[in-house]
Design an enzyme around this catalytic site. Sequence first.
Site, PDB file in Angstrom:
ATOM      1  N   VAL A  88     -16.030   1.075  19.598  1.00  0.00           N
ATOM      2  CA  VAL A  88     -16.178   0.474  18.265  1.00  0.00           C
ATOM      3  C   VAL A  88     -16.149  -1.049  18.347  1.00  0.00           C
ATOM      4  CG1 VAL A  88     -15.082   0.278  15.974  1.00  0.00           C
ATOM      5  CG2 VAL A  88     -15.243   2.501  17.107  1.00  0.00           C
ATOM      6  N   GLY A  89     -17.080  -1.690  17.661  1.00  0.00           N
ATOM      7  CA  GLY A  89     -17.099  -3.152  17.621  1.00  0.00           C
ATOM      8  C   GLY A  89     -17.602  -3.791  18.898  1.00  0.00           C
ATOM      9  N   GLY A  91     -21.017  -3.737  19.891  1.00  0.00           N
ATOM     10  CA  GLY A  91     -22.459  -3.949  19.906  1.00  0.00           C
ATOM     11  C   GLY A  91     -23.258  -2.682  20.117  1.00  0.00           C
ATOM     12  N   GLY A  93     -23.491  -0.380  17.737  1.00  0.00           N
ATOM     13  CA  GLY A  93     -23.930   0.112  16.434  1.00  0.00           C
ATOM     14  C   GLY A  93     -23.024   1.166  15.828  1.00  0.00           C
ATOM     15  N   SER A  94     -21.712   1.061  16.070  1.00  0.00           N
ATOM     16  CA  SER A  94     -20.829   2.101  15.526  1.00  0.00           C
ATOM     17  C   SER A  94     -20.812   2.066  14.001  1.00  0.00           C
ATOM     18  CB  SER A  94     -19.415   1.968  16.092  1.00  0.00           C
ATOM     19  OG  SER A  94     -18.885   0.697  15.804  1.00  0.00           O
ATOM     20  N   SER A  95     -20.867   0.885  13.394  1.00  0.00           N
ATOM     21  CA  SER A  95     -20.841   0.836  11.925  1.00  0.00           C
ATOM     22  C   SER A  95     -22.156   1.364  11.355  1.00  0.00           C
ATOM     23  CB  SER A  95     -20.560  -0.576  11.408  1.00  0.00           C
ATOM     24  OG  SER A  95     -21.623  -1.444  11.699  1.00  0.00           O
ATOM     25  N   ASP A 138     -29.791  -2.339  13.392  1.00  0.00           N
ATOM     26  CA  ASP A 138     -28.900  -1.275  13.875  1.00  0.00           C
ATOM     27  C   ASP A 138     -29.074   0.031  13.112  1.00  0.00           C
ATOM     28  OD1 ASP A 138     -27.897  -3.442  15.237  1.00  0.00           O
ATOM     29  OD2 ASP A 138     -25.808  -2.867  14.943  1.00  0.00           O
TER      30      ASP A 138
HETATM   31  O1  PMV Z   1     -23.334  -6.432  17.625  1.00  0.00           O
HETATM   32  P1  PMV Z   1     -24.242  -5.617  16.791  1.00  0.00           P
HETATM   33  O2  PMV Z   1     -24.516  -4.272  17.301  1.00  0.00           O
HETATM   34  O3  PMV Z   1     -23.821  -5.600  15.346  1.00  0.00           O
HETATM   35  O4  PMV Z   1     -25.682  -6.333  16.843  1.00  0.00           O
HETATM   36  C1  PMV Z   1     -25.888  -7.574  16.262  1.00  0.00           C
HETATM   37  C2  PMV Z   1     -27.323  -7.972  16.471  1.00  0.00           C
HETATM   38  C3  PMV Z   1     -27.624  -9.366  15.919  1.00  0.00           C
HETATM   39  O5  PMV Z   1     -28.989  -9.614  16.193  1.00  0.00           O
HETATM   40  C4  PMV Z   1     -26.784 -10.429  16.581  1.00  0.00           C
HETATM   41  C5  PMV Z   1     -27.371  -9.438  14.420  1.00  0.00           C
HETATM   42  C6  PMV Z   1     -28.324  -8.606  13.606  1.00  0.00           C
HETATM   43  O6  PMV Z   1     -27.994  -8.399  12.427  1.00  0.00           O
HETATM   44  O7  PMV Z   1     -29.403  -8.214  14.089  1.00  0.00           O
END
Ligand code: PMV
Length: 292
Positions: A88-89, A91, A93-95, A138
């Site tokens: 979670v958290g 990157g 895409g868990s949310s 995401d």
């Molecule tokens: O960290 P994540 O999975 O929320 O990805 C963010 C991706 C960004 O390009 C930094 C932000 C976005 O909204 O696309």
Amino acid sequence: MSTGGRRVTAFAPGKLILLGEHAVVYGHRAVALAVERGTTVTLDPCEGPTRLADADPALRADPRLARALAAVLPAEGLAVTLATDLPVGRGMGSSAALAVALVRATARLAGREADLDECIAQGFVLERIFHGSPSGLDHTVSARGGAVVYRRTDDGPELSPLDLPAPLPLVVLDTGRAGDTAALVAGVAARRPGVDPALAAIGALVDATLPALRAGDLVTVGRAMDEDQRLLEAIGVSTPEIEALVTLARQHGALGAKLAGAGGGGVVIALCPEPDALLAAAQARGVPAMRA
Ligand code: PMV
């Protein structure tokens, strides 16, 4: 709304951004892939106000969760269970997976299936609760599945499926630290216009790498991932922990490696056709690692 006394459950997958994060916020293309791991929402009928019955501790800890649940679920009569096998958290895409699974589960309450448009529209409402002003990448990938080329335009998201000749051999290495997506995106915005050339270079790199992705030219894709990492360092979203894992991957057979997601922690992805040496090296150092 009544569940008719029955339990409903729904799943949605997480994602990895292969190329193009941050630049995607400014209208450049990004490439993302749905992964097998994801989030499952279960809704059980109960007496009294709708409440969170059980949740993965990392999901439960998020103060935005209650608002997201209240945005889609009826105020009365549901016990909500959330389970995820995504870090979670980080990157992955868990949310977004939670958002899309919630939309699907809510539709099932009404005895129907949410279609793609509904998952994307409603999922975005929930993603905004979690992330302020996200690009929408995401939850779109989570809703659609597969590999996707994504671009944010003034007229809404532009999305095209990307046909890969074979699944990419990716290894995910976890820094163990959560990155704050909203803060990292705001940090990049604050460093404009100085970082605009690097953001444009990321966009150009994505465009230039699409033919190699379609052809399964892993060497070129790996080089692009390395270049993207260099540019992400230049816009200030990498960390020493990320760079140590990128180096570890490159030393153990990766054709390329980069942070995936907003950075500031999170996960590193490595393109690694022979992953055993890298998985063993990660394990020896206590770094959580998995095949994607
Ligand atoms: O960290 P994540 O999975 O929320 O990805 C963010 C991706 C960004 O390009 C930094 C932000 C976005 O909204 O696309």
